[in-house]
Enzyme design. Structure first.
Site, PDB file in Angstrom:
ATOM      1  N   TYR A 103      30.992  13.526  42.875  1.00  0.00           N
ATOM      2  CA  TYR A 103      31.710  13.793  44.399  1.00  0.00           C
ATOM      3  C   TYR A 103      30.853  14.762  44.814  1.00  0.00           C
ATOM      4  O   TYR A 103      30.554  14.554  46.497  1.00  0.00           O
ATOM      5  CB  TYR A 103      33.332  15.168  43.769  1.00  0.00           C
ATOM      6  CG  TYR A 103      34.251  13.468  43.501  1.00  0.00           C
ATOM      7  CD1 TYR A 103      34.656  12.896  44.531  1.00  0.00           C
ATOM      8  CD2 TYR A 103      34.279  13.237  42.168  1.00  0.00           C
ATOM      9  CE1 TYR A 103      35.832  11.895  43.840  1.00  0.00           C
ATOM     10  CE2 TYR A 103      35.739  12.523  41.609  1.00  0.00           C
ATOM     11  CZ  TYR A 103      36.206  11.537  42.696  1.00  0.00           C
ATOM     12  OH  TYR A 103      37.394  10.530  42.279  1.00  0.00           O
ATOM     13  N   GLU A 204      33.422   6.467  10.714  1.00  0.00           N
ATOM     14  CA  GLU A 204      33.883   5.703  12.200  1.00  0.00           C
ATOM     15  C   GLU A 204      34.755   6.612  12.489  1.00  0.00           C
ATOM     16  O   GLU A 204      35.278   6.214  13.893  1.00  0.00           O
ATOM     17  CB  GLU A 204      33.947   4.532  12.450  1.00  0.00           C
ATOM     18  CG  GLU A 204      34.152   3.369  12.868  1.00  0.00           C
ATOM     19  CD  GLU A 204      34.344   1.760  13.006  1.00  0.00           C
ATOM     20  OE1 GLU A 204      35.283   1.489  13.452  1.00  0.00           O
ATOM     21  OE2 GLU A 204      33.972   1.191  11.728  1.00  0.00           O
TER      22      GLU A 204
END
Length: 376
Positions: A103, A204
């Protein structure tokens, strides 16, 4: 700490490298020369498997971005714009997010074309463009974006007998209750004061991590539990690398038995194609695959109704893994992937619960580690 461990550069060095990168371009302009930005190429074609170091690394190809080249001028200006934003933040002690930088640098440039018509051009059209430029600067100055003070969404968690120091506060990661310590974006700012563990277990899935944590698996087995909640973020990978590199701890990775779980393991161990330029700091070549393996279906007598039919996408991904040299060099992995393709079945970690809820923590993990029966 292990000799030769990679250290994060001090703030002064970060600023020096960023300034040096920009100064080379400024000096070209002052000399009346064509201003050019040189950036290593971050593509699959320029990614090399370093068999000796067991890492994916960036090759020697470089791209030249010239201000006078109509096809490269926008990228040239985007690079200098992003460099100025990052350098300003470092000089002022700010810590912008990648979205902040998008931005801050986003604005419209108006101009008159050859036909006299008023035109406009955006500095970047979307965040993918600005993110790509950040990565270009990372590889050009040989710094992690975290070292440059750029924040991102970190999702990793860690728990165990580890004491860290952050901003002067000591934090005992064994005193998190039912929770765990959330790894910050820049784990190199953490001082790892002490570690009392025999190995690191990387999980995981967040739900499995939470279950093992609730059972206090790490305390009963003197290990450190880590999760990256699926495909790991950079901070989680860097933390695992530090524990392996600085404290010489074995690292074991536990994933589902499918082609995506297998690839997640390889990202921890060898690095990723998209971030091959950071493998030296993010990958852990000593990581071992604990499981779950396709061969575990027979070894642990997992019932047929506990397996899941692999999709065409799963099979296609497994065939891609077979073409990667970091899988091809291991006969065990070739057999495992071929077995996955042949059977067309995948298995989740949770399928082991068919033998009892404590089977994973009391039998499967300890047995595999004690016998050394893991892949590669």
């Amino acid at each position: 700490m292990r000799k030769g461990a990679i250290q994060a550069p001090p703030e002064e060095e970060v600023i020096r490298r960023l300034e040096k990168f920009g100064r080379r371009i400024a000096e070209s302009v002052l000399k009346g020369e064509e201003p050019v930005v040189e950036v290593p190429v971050r593509t699959l074609a320029n990614t090399i498997w370093d068999e000796k170091r067991k890492l994916l690394v960036l090759g020697p190809k470089k791209a030249l971005r010239s201000y006078f080249d109509i096809g490269e001028s926008k990228k040239f200006m985007q690079t200098l714009l992003m460099l100025s934003l990052i350098l300003r933040a470092r000089r002022e002690g700010d810590y912008p997010t990648i979205r902040d930088l998008y931005y801050t640098g986003k604005h419209t440039i108006y101009y008159i074309d050859e036909a006299g018509r008023r035109r406009s051009e955006e500095t970047w059209d979307d965040q993918r463009e600005s993110n790509s430029v950040i990565q270009d600067i990372e590889v050009a100055v040989n710094l992690l974006r975290e070292h440059m003070g750029i924040m991102h969404d970190a999702k990793g968690k860690i728990v165990g007998n580890v004491v860290i120091r952050s901003k002067g506060y000591e934090i005992d990661l064994s005193r998190m209750g039912s929770g765990a310590y959330a790894t910050p974006p820049n784990v190199d700012k953490l001082e790892i004061v002490s570690v009392d563990a025999e190995y690191v277990l990387v999980v995981e899935k967040d739900a499995i991590f939470e279950r093992l944590n609730e059972e206090e698996f790490w305390k009963k087995n003197r290990c450190i539990l880590v999760t990256g909640k699926g495909q790991p973020d950079r901070s989680t990978r860097r933390m695992v690398r530090r524990l392996w590199e600085e404290f010489n701890l074995p690292v074991y990775v536990l994933t589902d038995a499918d082609s995506y779980g297998f690839y997640i393991y390889s990202v921890y161990r060898s690095g990723s194609i998209s971030l091959s330029y950071e493998s030296e700091r993010l990958a852990t070549p000593g990581a071992r695959f604990l499981g779950v393996a396709v061969s575990d279906i027979e070894r642990y007598k997992i019932p047929k109704n506990f397996t899941i039919k692999a999709t065409e996408r799963d099979i296609k991904r497994a065939k891609e893994l077979l073409s990667y040299p970091w899988f091809k060099e291991s006969k065990a992995w070739v057999r495992e992937l071929e077995l996955f393709i042949e059977r067309g079945e995948k298995v989740e970690i949770e399928a082991l619960s068919g033998h009892g809820f404590k089977f994973l923590s009391q039998t499967y993990i300890p047995e595999k580690i004690s016998t050394g029966s893991f892949l590669y």
